[in-house]
Design a protein around this motif. Structure first.
Motif, short mmCIF file in Angstrom:
data_model
loop_
_atom_site.label_atom_id
_atom_site.label_comp_id
_atom_site.label_asym_id
_atom_site.label_seq_id
_atom_site.Cartn_x
_atom_site.Cartn_y
_atom_site.Cartn_z
N VAL A 92 0.57 -1.16 -0.13
CA VAL A 92 0.01 0.01 0.02
C VAL A 92 0.73 0.82 -0.12
O VAL A 92 1.06 2.06 -0.80
N MET A 93 1.92 1.23 0.60
CA MET A 93 2.42 2.11 0.71
C MET A 93 3.66 2.87 -0.93
O MET A 93 3.30 3.96 -1.22
N ALA A 94 4.10 1.51 -0.96
CA ALA A 94 4.88 1.67 -2.64
C ALA A 94 3.82 2.25 -3.43
O ALA A 94 3.92 3.22 -4.77
N LYS A 95 2.72 1.66 -3.66
CA LYS A 95 2.09 1.78 -4.46
C LYS A 95 1.71 3.58 -4.64
O LYS A 95 0.85 4.36 -5.52
N GLN A 96 2.11 4.31 -3.22
CA GLN A 96 1.51 6.48 -3.27
C GLN A 96 2.19 6.67 -4.42
O GLN A 96 2.44 7.72 -4.19
N TYR A 97 3.90 5.93 -5.05
CA TYR A 97 4.49 6.23 -6.06
C TYR A 97 4.58 5.85 -6.84
O TYR A 97 5.34 6.13 -7.42
N LYS A 98 3.62 4.86 -7.01
CA LYS A 98 3.18 4.05 -8.59
C LYS A 98 3.41 5.21 -10.00
O LYS A 98 4.53 4.84 -10.67
N GLU A 99 2.84 6.01 -10.02
CA GLU A 99 3.37 7.58 -10.75
C GLU A 99 4.54 8.40 -11.08
O GLU A 99 5.51 8.83 -11.91
N ASP A 100 5.35 8.05 -9.33
CA ASP A 100 6.17 9.09 -9.07
C ASP A 100 7.82 8.48 -9.78
O ASP A 100 8.13 9.25 -10.71
N VAL A 101 7.19 7.56 -9.90
CA VAL A 101 9.04 6.14 -10.35
C VAL A 101 9.63 6.53 -11.82
O VAL A 101 10.46 6.03 -12.29
N GLY A 102 7.73 7.24 -12.33
CA GLY A 102 8.20 7.12 -13.69
C GLY A 102 8.26 5.61 -14.94
O GLY A 102 7.97 4.06 -14.66
N ALA A 103 9.38 5.52 -15.63
CA ALA A 103 9.69 4.63 -16.24
C ALA A 103 9.82 3.36 -15.55
O ALA A 103 9.78 2.03 -15.69
N TRP A 104 10.26 2.82 -14.28
CA TRP A 104 11.18 2.63 -13.32
C TRP A 104 9.78 1.39 -13.59
O TRP A 104 9.80 0.36 -12.79
N GLN A 105 8.48 1.76 -13.53
CA GLN A 105 7.31 1.05 -12.49
C GLN A 105 7.22 -0.04 -13.63
O GLN A 105 7.26 -1.24 -12.80
N ASN A 106 8.31 -0.07 -14.58
CA ASN A 106 7.94 -1.58 -15.40
C ASN A 106 9.40 -2.89 -14.64
O ASN A 106 9.08 -3.95 -14.85
#
Lengths: 174, 174
Positions: free
Chosen positions: B153-167
């Motif tokens: 849940v905490m990690a998902k708060q930065y889902k958009e913020d990580v940019g291309a690293w999401q993959n």
């Protein structure tokens, strides 16, 4: 929730204590068991976090700050810990990670990064252009992601032991 | 790895410290954000662990020990914490969980459970017959599973913020 440096630091500074409270002096069966095949044990994961601390996060922040768009990150070796952790105990690794993380956060503090720098870019060897705030956000998510991996690996050791409850516990089936 | 009471207790006794090191005095944005819709925040998860501690684990151990195959567990209310946690702070909940877990482990100790009892059964309202060692294994996995939920849940708060690293970060896509 958008990236904020102080909120990110709150997570980063806690990770050594989280790993200590989870793993310190835990029996070997928990520390050296994996998810099968060539998956990682909790011991391997801590070694991976150490290698990331030494080669990945602050070094890459410096590439962005010092070189910007002409900077290119060194590729990160995701498997370096198999050699580097040899002959060490989990206690050695936990102490080493704690010390390295303290150093990283001190270096980060001393850089006095301001939000106008968050969009500054450098080049990732596979992902192309990435920004400072994306790198720092990824650092946070990477920590949380490996805490998650550790607890999943540990939970799976009891996969058969929970009997019919297995259906209520999705952690055992991923 | 097969269930062993002492190894299980090693995990159970650590969970309050794990939650404290992860969550104590963390900014509200981390504590009160969820994964969308009616998913749980870290605050909700700690409340759920408290309710389980009060109504689920030791009470069910006692049903097995005292009633055996004629015993039936009370159904567990997975949502009770939404009412019970009202008006409390995260600090309140962390202290409450720590105290309850200590009590549970003391009670468990005083029962002097021996391996010949591990196969003793009672009836789960949905799953049918379950054994003592399955219940105790499930307690361990349930702890680990909710630590995993909190970090996800905490990690998902930065889902958009990580940019291309999401993959590279599967934690963000589950």
């Amino acid at each position: 929730m958008k990236f904020q440096l102080d909120n990110a630091q709150e997570i980063l500074k806690r990770t050594p204590a989280v790993l200590n409270s989870l793993l310190h002096q835990l029996p070997d069966e928990w520390i050296f068991s994996n998810e099968g095949a060539d998956s990682w044990t909790p011991f391997d994961v801590v070694g991976h976090l150490i290698h990331a601390e030494e080669t990945d996060w602050i070094p890459r922040v410096k590439v962005i700050i010092n070189y910007g768009e002409s900077g290119v990150f060194e590729p990160f070796d995701r498997f370096a810990m198999f050699e580097k952790s040899k002959g060490k105990t989990l206690s050695d690794l936990l102490i080493m990670f704690e010390r390295l993380r303290e150093e990283s956060l001190r270096e980060l503090d001393e850089m006095n990064l301001t939000p106008d720098l968050f969009g500054k870019q450098a080049n990732h060897p596979e992902l192309g252009k990435v920004t400072l705030s994306q790198l720092l956000s990824t650092w946070v998510v990477h920590d949380l992601s490996h805490v998650r991996q550790i607890v999943r690996v540990m939970a799976k050791q009891y996969k058969e032991d929970v009997g019919a409850w297995q259906n209520y516990l999705p952690i055992l089936n991923r």
